[in-house]
Structure formats: C-alpha cells, structure tokens
Design an enzyme around this catalytic site. Structure first.
Site, PDB file in Angstrom:
ATOM      1  N   CYS A   1       0.540  -1.223   0.551  1.00  0.00           N
ATOM      2  CA  CYS A   1       0.339  -0.095   0.080  1.00  0.00           C
ATOM      3  C   CYS A   1       1.138   1.306  -0.100  1.00  0.00           C
ATOM      4  CB  CYS A   1      -0.668  -0.153   1.574  1.00  0.00           C
ATOM      5  SG  CYS A   1      -2.193  -1.853   1.438  1.00  0.00           S
TER       6      CYS A   1
ATOM      7  N   ARG B   1       4.991   0.369  -5.992  1.00  0.00           N
ATOM      8  CA  ARG B   1       5.149  -0.181  -4.708  1.00  0.00           C
ATOM      9  C   ARG B   1       4.348  -2.120  -4.776  1.00  0.00           C
ATOM     10  NH1 ARG B   1       6.496   2.210   0.110  1.00  0.00           N
ATOM     11  NH2 ARG B   1       5.535   0.712   1.219  1.00  0.00           N
TER      12      ARG B   1
ATOM     13  N   TRP C   1      -2.831  -2.691  -1.481  1.00  0.00           N
ATOM     14  CA  TRP C   1      -2.913  -4.214  -1.560  1.00  0.00           C
ATOM     15  C   TRP C   1      -3.334  -4.851  -0.896  1.00  0.00           C
ATOM     16  CZ3 TRP C   1      -0.018  -8.381   0.020  1.00  0.00           C
ATOM     17  CH2 TRP C   1       0.321  -9.031  -0.437  1.00  0.00           C
TER      18      TRP C   1
ATOM     19  N   ASN D   1      -1.878   2.432   6.551  1.00  0.00           N
ATOM     20  CA  ASN D   1      -0.991   0.817   5.143  1.00  0.00           C
ATOM     21  C   ASN D   1      -0.607   0.077   6.872  1.00  0.00           C
ATOM     22  OD1 ASN D   1      -0.706   1.776   2.498  1.00  0.00           O
ATOM     23  ND2 ASN D   1       1.248   2.688   2.946  1.00  0.00           N
ATOM     24  N   GLY D   2      -0.342  -1.087   6.915  1.00  0.00           N
ATOM     25  CA  GLY D   2      -0.290  -1.777   7.958  1.00  0.00           C
ATOM     26  C   GLY D   2      -1.167  -2.740   8.105  1.00  0.00           C
TER      27      GLY D   2
ATOM     28  N   GLU E   1      19.020 -16.519  -8.104  1.00  0.00           N
ATOM     29  CA  GLU E   1      18.808 -14.850  -9.090  1.00  0.00           C
ATOM     30  C   GLU E   1      17.478 -14.857 -10.313  1.00  0.00           C
ATOM     31  OE1 GLU E   1      17.457 -12.537  -7.551  1.00  0.00           O
ATOM     32  OE2 GLU E   1      17.657 -10.564  -8.202  1.00  0.00           O
TER      33      GLU E   1
ATOM     34  N   LYS F   1      14.398 -13.561 -11.019  1.00  0.00           N
ATOM     35  CA  LYS F   1      14.079 -12.660 -11.635  1.00  0.00           C
ATOM     36  C   LYS F   1      12.718 -12.891 -13.198  1.00  0.00           C
ATOM     37  CE  LYS F   1      15.108 -10.105 -10.271  1.00  0.00           C
ATOM     38  NZ  LYS F   1      15.510  -9.650  -9.130  1.00  0.00           N
TER      39      LYS F   1
ATOM     40  N   GLU G   1       9.348 -13.485 -11.925  1.00  0.00           N
ATOM     41  CA  GLU G   1       8.333 -12.568 -11.452  1.00  0.00           C
ATOM     42  C   GLU G   1       7.765 -12.051 -12.150  1.00  0.00           C
ATOM     43  OE1 GLU G   1      11.314 -10.356  -6.960  1.00  0.00           O
ATOM     44  OE2 GLU G   1      12.453 -10.584  -9.297  1.00  0.00           O
TER      45      GLU G   1
ATOM     46  N   HIS H   1      18.019 -36.582  -9.324  1.00  0.00           N
ATOM     47  CA  HIS H   1      18.152 -36.623  -7.667  1.00  0.00           C
ATOM     48  C   HIS H   1      16.469 -37.031  -8.118  1.00  0.00           C
ATOM     49  CE1 HIS H   1      21.931 -37.984  -6.652  1.00  0.00           C
ATOM     50  NE2 HIS H   1      21.879 -36.973  -6.374  1.00  0.00           N
TER      51      HIS H   1
ATOM     52  N   LYS I   1       7.049  -3.975  -4.151  1.00  0.00           N
ATOM     53  CA  LYS I   1       7.812  -3.692  -4.086  1.00  0.00           C
ATOM     54  C   LYS I   1       8.882  -4.252  -2.329  1.00  0.00           C
ATOM     55  CE  LYS I   1      12.452  -2.210  -5.474  1.00  0.00           C
ATOM     56  NZ  LYS I   1      12.907  -2.996  -6.339  1.00  0.00           N
TER      57      LYS I   1
HETATM   58  C1  G6P Z   1       9.816  -8.197  -2.275  1.00  0.00           C
HETATM   59  C2  G6P Z   1      10.118  -7.933  -3.505  1.00  0.00           C
HETATM   60  C3  G6P Z   1      11.497  -8.919  -4.180  1.00  0.00           C
HETATM   61  C4  G6P Z   1      12.615  -8.261  -2.582  1.00  0.00           C
HETATM   62  C5  G6P Z   1      12.018  -8.535  -1.251  1.00  0.00           C
HETATM   63  C6  G6P Z   1      12.456  -8.028  -0.211  1.00  0.00           C
HETATM   64  O1  G6P Z   1       9.326  -9.718  -2.270  1.00  0.00           O
HETATM   65  O2  G6P Z   1       9.186  -8.558  -4.254  1.00  0.00           O
HETATM   66  O3  G6P Z   1      11.719  -7.513  -5.130  1.00  0.00           O
HETATM   67  O4  G6P Z   1      13.672  -9.047  -3.362  1.00  0.00           O
HETATM   68  O5  G6P Z   1      10.391  -8.084  -1.328  1.00  0.00           O
HETATM   69  O6  G6P Z   1      12.436  -7.044  -0.480  1.00  0.00           O
HETATM   70  P1  G6P Z   1      13.544  -5.494   0.701  1.00  0.00           P
HETATM   71  O7  G6P Z   1      12.960  -4.780   0.374  1.00  0.00           O
HETATM   72  O8  G6P Z   1      13.528  -6.223   2.356  1.00  0.00           O
HETATM   73  O9  G6P Z   1      14.987  -5.983   0.141  1.00  0.00           O
END
Ligand code: G6P
Length: 603
Positions: A2, A27, A74, A100-101, A481, A485, A488, A504, A598
């Site tokens: 949010c 966000r 969100w 928010n929260g 990683e 990507k 996502e 395995h 985000k």
């Molecule tokens: C979310 C984002 C990721 C990020 C993760 C941790 O899932 O979409 O891109 O790596 O949070 O976020 P941070 O701000 O703690 O690195």
C-alpha cells in the site's frame, strides 16, 4: 505494498495526490482512492484497479480543495474491490482515513463497535479506525483526544492519515511499524509512505519514529508516543529527480539494469580504496569481538537473500567461519541458535520488510550483534539494528530488483573483506579482491553492451512453460536469482537447482526442448557442471550456457573472467536482460508484475 500520500498547502491537493500515487505505483497495488477537503466536507473517490481508472472518474473541476489524502491498496483483509479500497469513513463522515499496515485486533474492535450501534461497509481492518474515532468523538467532542484514544486501542502496524471537516485544514498523522515521511515543500507540506512520491517538492524530510504522531496544517507539530509535543530535526536526502524518472528508457527495470555500474561505484565509494583497509561509516568491529564469533547469520527475503548467499560464499572462503543464510520468515519462527557469539546481518533493499525486521528484533533479543544492510535512508530496519551499512544504489522503482542486488552483493563482499582485514590484517589476496571490485563497473559495461544478443535469446523462450537454471557453488546462487527474475516478471515457471542435484528427481522433467540455463564461472568446478549439462542435453534439453570459461556450446553467453566471489555481479546481468525481454515479448508490465509488491510490510 500500500502507498500513502497526503498534502496540506496552497495548491490544489488533487494534483499532488494523483501524481504522488503514480510515483508510488511501483509498490504494487490493486485499488486506489483519494479524499479531498472541499468547502468543509470531504469528497472521497476510489476505484478498483489502476490509478488510470481512478483518474478517469475524477472530476478535477469539482475538486479544488487544498487538503487531501490518497492511497493505493494491496489487499490483505478483504478482496480488491471498490468497498474495500481506501479512504474509509465513519457513517457520520467525520473521519476519513488511509492506512498502511495491519490492525491485528480489528475483529475485537469491530465487534465492540457493532454492539455500540456502529455500521461497517467494508471487510477491511482499516475501517475500524474512523469508526473508533467517531465513537470517541461522540463522547467528548474532541478530535485530538479521539485520535489519541483510538491509537491507544490499536494493536498491529500502521501509518495513518486522517482528515476531518471538524478541523478542515489539518491532517492527523500516526506511525507505528510502517514507513512514513513528511516533507516541507515551498508550496505546502507533503506526507508519503515513501520518499520518491514527494522528492519532486523537497529534499528535507522528517522521519517519524514508531509511536510518534504529527498534526499538520500550515506547520507541523510532532508528538511522542505519550502525545507530548516534541521537536524533530529534518534530514536532507540528496536524490536527484532523474533518479526517479525513466530518463528515456522504456521501463524502470531497463533503466535500473543500465544504472548498475554506476550504482556499484556509488556503493563502494569510500569503502573500497586500493590497498587500504576497508572502512564503514559510523562503526567498526574489533578483532577481539570477531575472534569470539562462532558463526554468522545472514537473514533476508527474496533477492536480498540471494545476495546474502554470495556473502556466505565469500565469508566462508575468506574467514573459515560457518555462515548460515536464512529466509527471514523461517528464521523468526524457528527458535534459531543465536547468541552473543553470533553476528547477524540483515539485508533489505527497502528496509521495511516485515519478516526481516521481526527476525532482526529476535536476534537482538537473543543477544546477537545486528547489522542492517539497506538501500533506504532511515528505513525501519536501520533504526532497529546496532549498525547500518547503506548500499547507496539510488532509488529502485521496478519491483524486480536489479541494481539493489548488485549493490548488496558488492557491499557484502566488501564486508567479508573488512572482517578478513580486521582479523588477519590486509594481505595480497584481499588487496587483489579490492582491485577487482573496483574494476567491476567497467566489466559490467562490457556485459551490458551485448543487450541485443540477450534479447534474441529471450525471443526463443517466450512460449516455454518450464525452465531450469543450474550451477554449482556461487553459480547456483546466481541461478537462484536468475530464476526468480524470470518468474517475477514473465510468469514462466522456472526452478534453480544445484547442477549435481538434478539427477535426484528434477531430471525426470527434462524433455525435448526444455530450456536449461547453465552457469559456469569457476574453473575449478567447470567440468562438473558441464557433465551435468551433457546429461540433460542427451535427454533433449535446449542448453544455454553463461560462462567466463572457454567452452564450446551452441548457445553461449560469454562474460569476462573474474574471481568466482564476484562473478554473480557479471553473470546476473544477462539473466536480468533475458527475464526483461521475455516479459517484454509477452507484452507484460515489467515494472509492476501481478501480485507482487516492492516492499512487503506484512508477514
Ligand atoms: C519483495 C520484492 C523483492 C525483494 C523482497 C525483499 O518480494 O518483490 O524484489 O527482493 O521483497 O525486499 P527487501 O526490501 O527486504 O530487500
């Protein structure tokens, strides 16, 4: 997650609010709404979906008030819908709230208020806030008291903005475990959940601590957790506007991939200096303390956790101390074996990830020294940790992290060198690694130059259902990683596997044409991974190899050779481009992938 924006000033609030919301789009959200104070009553407009939907139903001419609040939601409690979108109001429309929260005791409060005769419109936890304020207001007709009593009753996390026609030129603000900044611009006072929303108007920000409140009209009055007035100092954030503009790039993600060499330079600036011991601003760890360490923990979520894995690789190689890397949401509920002889490092780009912050608090309770690695100045994690190292990657807007990852890897390797230098003194190995780190931005530019090749490769993958990324050692961490990507932003299922583990189980999934991306950057184990690639190739897999070795394969992406500890910084770049172009070819919104946020401020 949010986003919140608020404005009190001389200008039309609605313009500031909509622009602010658009800046916060990254966000992640599913509905949006605004509330503007208009001639002593509040007009609320909200809608499901994107901010464009909201804009389409806004009557700008009818909204020229100078005070307003806005929100992107969100969904947590209640589906994404018009009714559940913020702002929320009480029946008498005395209090209009964005939040928010999570209000953890909302059910209890809601039951109580329903018994008292109040009605609710939504399924959200947030709605209890305006209704509870109205409950207290009816008792003694005092807005500030109603705000105070309401906050006293709330359990959970919040950043809250309230407007009320009862004091129509004012926004009431409260913060607890959810980010919030206040900025004083030349034409008004701005409030936001995140700096980028208001950096256009000011560089001077006030950061509320948990439990603090503010009452804002033409000036800002700050209050502590007991509602006693306090003074606060503003802090200057020197982000340039172009840091949050696309600057001619099609997407933020592409821009941020291109920014990576510069980000890394910024990250290492002043920390890594050729032949000099590594230094961090504001803290140092002494040799005696480091000698007392029995283990190190690195705790984080998502991409940040992948950066942590590279940290493990580097630290164990250089220090011969066991390093555990763990996902924060597991660490916090697992009763981990942590004590004063454990150093705990928490990595978080946003510094607001709920699980990472909770994990840090737990490590502190257990007596460990805690270090936060964050990209966001004054973020929550930086206030909790004993020491903070900032990555200085600049604002990262795209949800899929790229430049923040590179900077996290850079800083964690620098930290490993620091520990090594402090324990054993600078030596030729660490000095060489420092030189290599400083040379990395130039090598990254070389890798970025081959963008077109990565694009061509991505075109072949757009109709694929499953993909595998494999590697050994640090290459496996790069695979993780790279796979994240792709998932996502392209919504293609992919898995990262240690190359030797494929046989395995997962090898059963390899079929004619299955894409397997192999990563080989360490000459010592190159042959081993190569054999694993042969195994899948002979079962029909379509191999793509990312390597700094001289290996013949049909589809090879060559990257410069470097110490395996640093190779993630180079090898991840083609994988970022591949994910980006697969998503682009599928016509997806790369910057705002579905369901993702985000910064994840709920657990
Ligand atoms: C979310 C984002 C990721 C990020 C993760 C941790 O899932 O979409 O891109 O790596 O949070 O976020 P941070 O701000 O703690 O690195």
């Amino acid at each position: 997650m949010c986003g919140i924006v608020g404005y009190v000033g001389k200008k039309r609030a609605i313009d500031k609010l909509v622009l602010g919301l658009k800046t916060l789009e990254y966000r992640g959200y599913d509905s949006a709404g605004v509330a503007v104070m208009q001639d002593n009553h509040v007009i609320v407009v909200k809608d499901k979906g994107r901010i464009n939907n909201l804009e389409a139903i806004l009557d700008y001419d009818a909204l020229n008030g100078n005070v307003g609040i806005a929100h992107t939601r969100w969904a947590t409690h209640g589906i994404p819908s018009l009714k559940n979108a913020h702002p929320h109001e009480d029946q008498n429309k005395h209090f209009t709230v964005v939040h928010n929260g999570i209000i953890e005791n909302y059910m209890e409060l809601k039951d109580f208020l329903i018994k008292e005769g109040f009605k609710f419109e939504s399924q959200t936890d947030t709605e209890v806030i305006p209704v509870l304020m109205e409950y207290y207001y009816q008792k003694d007709k005092d807005v500030v008291k109603a705000f105070k009593h309401t906050l006293d009753d709330l359990k959970g996390s919040y950043a809250i903005l309230v407007i009320t026609p009862l004091i129509s030129n004012t926004i009431l603000v409260a913060k607890k475990n959810s980010p919030l900044v206040i900025g004083e611009g030349s034409d008004g006072i701005y409030i936001a959940s995140d700096i980028p929303a208001i950096i256009k108007y000011t560089k001077d920000f006030y950061f509320l601590s948990d439990g603090e409140k503010a009452i804002i009209d033409d000036k800002i009055r700050f209050y502590d957790e007991h509602f006693e007035e306090i003074k606060k100092q503003s802090k200057t954030i020197n982000w340039e506007m172009d840091a949050i503009d696309k600057n001619g790039f099609k997407d933020y993600m592409l821009k941020e991939i291109y920014e990576q060499p510069a980000s890394l330079k910024n990250t290492l600036n002043g920390i890594i200096v050729n032949n000099k011991p590594v230094q961090f601003v504001g803290f140092s760890l002494n040799k005696k303390y480091l000698e007392s360490l029995k283990q190190i923990y690195i705790v984080a979520c998502g991409t940040a956790m992948h950066a942590g894995l590279v940290g493990k690789y580097a630290m164990e190689k250089m220090l011969r101390i066991p390093v555990n890397v763990e996902v924060a949401s597991e660490f916090r509920y697992r009763d981990p074996i942590v004590d004063k002889n454990t150093l705990c490092i928490f990595i978080s780009q946003s510094g607001e990830t709920a699980d990472t912050i909770a994990a840090l608090k737990l490590a502190k309770e257990k007596g460990a020294k805690t270090i936060a690695i964050s990209n966001v100045f004054e973020s929550s994690i930086t206030r909790e940790a004993d020491h903070t190292i900032y990555t200085h990657a600049g604002p990262e807007i795209a949800v899929a992290s790229t430049k923040a990852y590179i900077s996290q890897v850079g800083i964690i390797v620098a930290f490993a060198i620091y520990l090594c230098d402090t324990l054993f003194g600078s030596n030729k190995d660490t000095n060489y690694l420092k030189e290599e780190l400083l040379h990395l931005p130039d090598l990254m530019e070389e890798v970025i130059k081959n963008e077109d090749n990565y694009h061509e490769l991505a075109k072949k993958m757009i109709n694929v259902h499953d993909l595998f990324y494999i590697g050994r050692g640090c290459d496996y961490y790069i695979a993780m990683e790279g796979s994240l990507k792709l998932k996502e932003i392209s919504y293609i299922h992919s898995e990262a596997y240690p190359a030797g583990e494929l046989k395995h189980g997962p090898i059963a999934l390899i079929d004619k044409g299955t894409f397997v991306l192999g990563i080989i950057t360490d000459s010592k184990i190159a042959d081993k991974t190569l054999s694993n690639l042969e195994e899948v190739k002979s079962r029909g897999a379509n191999i793509v190899l990312i390597t700094n070795q001289n290996i013949r394969e049909e589809q090879v992406i060559s990257i410069p050779d470097i110490n395996p500890i640093l190779s993630p910084i180079l090898a991840i770049i083609p994988l970022q481009f591949i994910a980006y172009y697969v998503a682009k070819e599928k016509d997806l919104d790369v910057d705002k992938p579905r369901n993702l946020a985000k910064s994840v401020t709920v657990e």
